[in-house]
Design a protein around this motif. Structure first.
Motif, PDB file in Angstrom:
ATOM      1  N   VAL A 245       0.825  -0.969   0.182  1.00 27.49           N
ATOM      2  CA  VAL A 245       0.015  -0.039   0.045  1.00 27.49           C
ATOM      3  C   VAL A 245       0.969   1.290   0.053  1.00 27.49           C
ATOM      4  CG1 VAL A 245      -1.807   1.160   1.150  1.00 27.49           C
ATOM      5  CG2 VAL A 245      -1.769  -1.246   1.298  1.00 27.49           C
ATOM      6  N   GLY A 246       0.674   2.329  -0.811  1.00 26.68           N
ATOM      7  CA  GLY A 246       1.610   3.427  -1.094  1.00 26.68           C
ATOM      8  C   GLY A 246       1.275   4.274   0.139  1.00 26.68           C
ATOM      9  N   VAL A 247       2.305   4.890   0.459  1.00 25.23           N
ATOM     10  CA  VAL A 247       2.624   5.758   1.681  1.00 25.23           C
ATOM     11  C   VAL A 247       3.253   7.103   0.828  1.00 25.23           C
ATOM     12  CG1 VAL A 247       3.254   6.504   3.866  1.00 25.23           C
ATOM     13  CG2 VAL A 247       2.790   4.205   3.101  1.00 25.23           C
ATOM     14  N   ASP A 248       2.401   8.305   1.377  1.00 30.98           N
ATOM     15  CA  ASP A 248       2.942   9.421   0.556  1.00 30.98           C
ATOM     16  C   ASP A 248       3.891  10.382   1.375  1.00 30.98           C
ATOM     17  OD1 ASP A 248       1.174  10.134   2.817  1.00 30.98           O
ATOM     18  OD2 ASP A 248       0.132  11.765   1.896  1.00 30.98           O
ATOM     19  N   ASP A 249       4.418   9.937   2.529  1.00 32.67           N
ATOM     20  CA  ASP A 249       5.424  10.576   3.177  1.00 32.67           C
ATOM     21  C   ASP A 249       6.398   9.483   3.943  1.00 32.67           C
ATOM     22  OD1 ASP A 249       6.905  12.168   5.221  1.00 32.67           O
ATOM     23  OD2 ASP A 249       5.073  13.380   5.725  1.00 32.67           O
ATOM     24  N   VAL A 250       7.621   9.911   3.988  1.00 29.34           N
ATOM     25  CA  VAL A 250       8.615   8.659   4.595  1.00 29.34           C
ATOM     26  C   VAL A 250       8.329   8.554   6.085  1.00 29.34           C
ATOM     27  CG1 VAL A 250      10.561  10.387   4.762  1.00 29.34           C
ATOM     28  CG2 VAL A 250      10.838   7.658   4.605  1.00 29.34           C
ATOM     29  N   ASP A 251       7.964   9.933   6.507  1.00 28.72           N
ATOM     30  CA  ASP A 251       7.821  10.005   7.985  1.00 28.72           C
ATOM     31  C   ASP A 251       6.545   9.363   8.763  1.00 28.72           C
ATOM     32  OD1 ASP A 251      10.072  11.460   8.059  1.00 28.72           O
ATOM     33  OD2 ASP A 251       9.063  13.482   8.048  1.00 28.72           O
ATOM     34  N   LYS A 252       5.719   8.755   7.692  1.00 31.51           N
ATOM     35  CA  LYS A 252       4.423   8.050   7.999  1.00 31.51           C
ATOM     36  C   LYS A 252       4.697   6.623   8.225  1.00 31.51           C
ATOM     37  CE  LYS A 252       0.897  11.037   6.160  1.00 31.51           C
ATOM     38  NZ  LYS A 252      -0.107  11.181   5.307  1.00 31.51           N
ATOM     39  N   VAL A 253       5.912   6.279   7.667  1.00 31.29           N
ATOM     40  CA  VAL A 253       5.994   4.813   7.121  1.00 31.29           C
ATOM     41  C   VAL A 253       6.231   3.948   8.418  1.00 31.29           C
ATOM     42  CG1 VAL A 253       7.426   2.866   6.265  1.00 31.29           C
ATOM     43  CG2 VAL A 253       7.079   5.170   5.026  1.00 31.29           C
ATOM     44  N   ILE A 254       7.140   4.456   9.479  1.00 32.90           N
ATOM     45  CA  ILE A 254       7.336   3.360  10.725  1.00 32.90           C
ATOM     46  C   ILE A 254       6.080   3.625  11.638  1.00 32.90           C
ATOM     47  CG2 ILE A 254       8.758   3.302  12.557  1.00 32.90           C
ATOM     48  CD1 ILE A 254      10.096   2.147  10.091  1.00 32.90           C
ATOM     49  N   PRO A 255       5.610   4.719  11.770  1.00 30.49           N
ATOM     50  CA  PRO A 255       4.243   4.535  12.525  1.00 30.49           C
ATOM     51  C   PRO A 255       3.197   3.956  12.035  1.00 30.49           C
ATOM     52  CG  PRO A 255       5.118   7.023  12.455  1.00 30.49           C
ATOM     53  CD  PRO A 255       6.110   6.113  11.407  1.00 30.49           C
ATOM     54  N   ILE A 256       3.159   3.663  10.636  1.00 31.40           N
ATOM     55  CA  ILE A 256       2.087   2.914  10.217  1.00 31.40           C
ATOM     56  C   ILE A 256       2.287   1.352  10.528  1.00 31.40           C
ATOM     57  CG2 ILE A 256       1.027   2.323   7.864  1.00 31.40           C
ATOM     58  CD1 ILE A 256       0.916   5.238   7.169  1.00 31.40           C
ATOM     59  N   VAL A 257       3.863   1.117  10.316  1.00 32.12           N
ATOM     60  CA  VAL A 257       4.002  -0.386  10.355  1.00 32.12           C
ATOM     61  C   VAL A 257       3.732  -0.564  11.796  1.00 32.12           C
ATOM     62  CG1 VAL A 257       6.088  -1.826  10.758  1.00 32.12           C
ATOM     63  CG2 VAL A 257       5.974  -0.154   8.614  1.00 32.12           C
ATOM     64  N   ASN A 258       4.044   0.181  12.766  1.00 31.72           N
ATOM     65  CA  ASN A 258       3.936  -0.157  14.284  1.00 31.72           C
ATOM     66  C   ASN A 258       2.221  -0.351  14.370  1.00 31.72           C
ATOM     67  OD1 ASN A 258       6.285  -0.097  14.782  1.00 31.72           O
ATOM     68  ND2 ASN A 258       6.546   2.116  15.581  1.00 31.72           N
ATOM     69  N   ALA A 259       1.509   0.631  13.807  1.00 31.50           N
ATOM     70  CA  ALA A 259      -0.093   0.567  13.936  1.00 31.50           C
ATOM     71  C   ALA A 259      -0.605  -0.802  13.506  1.00 31.50           C
ATOM     72  CB  ALA A 259      -0.733   1.581  13.541  1.00 31.50           C
ATOM     73  N   LEU A 260      -0.133  -1.068  12.384  1.00 31.68           N
ATOM     74  CA  LEU A 260      -0.710  -2.312  11.794  1.00 31.68           C
ATOM     75  C   LEU A 260      -0.093  -3.493  12.528  1.00 31.68           C
ATOM     76  CD1 LEU A 260       0.420  -1.559   7.998  1.00 31.68           C
ATOM     77  CD2 LEU A 260      -2.036  -1.849   8.877  1.00 31.68           C
TER      78      LEU A 260
END
Length: 387
Positions: A140-155
């Motif tokens: 799933v595409g993510v539009d901002d690199v700063d979101k990536v790790i927080p989204i991984v943690n939430a998933l």
């Protein structure tokens, strides 16, 4: 190490589906992927999809192009399966998918003749040779690199939900394991596989990679085999926790859930809100519970240790994010989650077939073949076995 994160369209979708090749009559795995891949490549050079080999010669992987919607990616996968069938049908080879083959033995399988696979087997030995596992990967595409790790943690909070929905490996080498997803526990035996480390930000991920490359653990980011991982080359978060889905509609349903969750978390970050999270010791327990019990699992859903039945919590989550699914134009695929919940998932269906067939696992393989083809329902198949 500085690791660029490629630009990608927000909440775009890419799918990868690992498929077994089996003999039509016996249900045994057949190591004919190199032959089939040569034929498919010649016939489909200009298509959006790709069909490639995997670790074992009994496996092919079909991959979509980048879809703006789940439906676009699923259409690519359907086209890839059609191209495969054009070559497998006349050769007496069936396609099917589950997290494991019900009765195949590792020592009867051949490793694909590629340096990366031989290197993996040389390092991992017995565990590597036992990787008779099949899965799906959802990007799933993510539009901002700063979101990536927080989204991984939430998933990671929802990893047991995804794992339970896809659980399809209750049998291993001819035995009933007592686990809904034996694959989940086998795969984590590989180095760098398993749950993602709970990192703070992209800089810490770069530091992790630097440590791993510098000490010879891995060559590059592609060897991070976490259940949920950043995919810097594609600009995506990649969900790899799932067993192989047994049908295309089920693949579409899980892809819709993944896409909708990522977009939901992205919006929360845009609003400056905190994403859900749980301590790593809860995440580890949740993974084991989902592997053991599938959709019957009780999981830990917050930092306080609140426990909920996974189906109940999933339905609440689905209600919360259904509007986002509609905005992403995947409401139809998202609704397919209810079908999985109603049937108990592939693991439960396989067990029902085995019990009706007095433990004959060849019947389970034929059931999986029929499901993959979109053939008779479980109810119809069980009725036929009882005649």
């Amino acid at each position: 190490m500085t690791l660029p994160f490629a630009p990608s369209t927000r909440s775009s979708v890419g799918l990868e589906w690992e498929l077994m090749l089996a003999d039509r009559e016996t249900g045994d795995l057949v190591g004919r992927a190199p032959e089939i891949l040569d034929l498919v490549e010649d016939a489909t050079a200009l298509e959006r999809f790709t069909v490639t080999g995997e670790l074992l010669t009994n496996t092919v992987e079909v991959t979509s192009g980048v879809g703006h919607t789940v439906a676009e990616a699923v259409d690519d996968i359907a086209d890839a399966i059609g191209a495969l069938r054009a070559q497998t049908e006349p050769r007496g080879i069936e396609l099917l998918c589950a997290g494991s083959h019900p009765f195949a033995q590792w020592f009867e399988q051949q490793v694909t003749d590629k340096t990366r696979y031989h290197t993996l087997i040389e390092r991992t030995q017995w565990w590597g040779r036992n990787m008779m596992i099949w899965g799906i990967h959802v990007h799933v595409g993510v539009d901002d690199v700063d979101k990536v790790i927080p989204i991984v943690n939430a998933l990671t909070v929802y990893l047991p939900h995804l794992q339970a929905l896809s659980a399809s490996s209750p049998f291993w080498a001819g035995e009933r394991t007592g686990y809904a997803s034996n694959r989940a526990l086998v795969f984590q035996q590989l180095p760098t596989a398993g749950l993602p480390w709970q990192l703070k930000d992209w800089a810490e991920f770069e530091s992790y990679l630097d440590d791993m490359v510098r000490t010879g653990v891995m060559a590059d980011a592609s060897e991070v085999r976490w259940d949920i991982r950043p995919a810097p080359r594609w600009g995506t978060v990649e969900i790899r926790a799932c067993d192989g889905m047994s049908t295309l509609p089920e693949l579409a349903a899980v892809a819709a859930l993944a896409q909708t969750l990522v977009e939901h978390f992205s919006r929360l970050l845009d609003e400056g809100r905190e994403l859900p999270g749980i301590p790593p010791w809860f995440a580890r327990e949740n993974k084991w519970r989902a592997a053991r019990y599938g959709l019957d699992a009780r999981v830990i859903v917050d930092r306080r240790g609140t426990q909920r039945h996974v189906v109940e919590h999933l339905r609440e989550t689905m209600d919360e994010i259904a509007d986002i699914a509609a905005e992403l134009k995947c409401a139809r695929e998202f609704a397919g989650l209810e079908t999985i919940l109603a049937t108990g998932g592939s693991s439960a269906r396989q067990i029902a077939v085995a019990e009706a067939a007095d433990g004959d696992l060849r019947e389970v393989v034929q059931h999986l073949v029929r499901e993959f083809r979109g053939g008779p329902t479980l109810r119809e198949h069980l009725a036929a076995l009882r005649v």
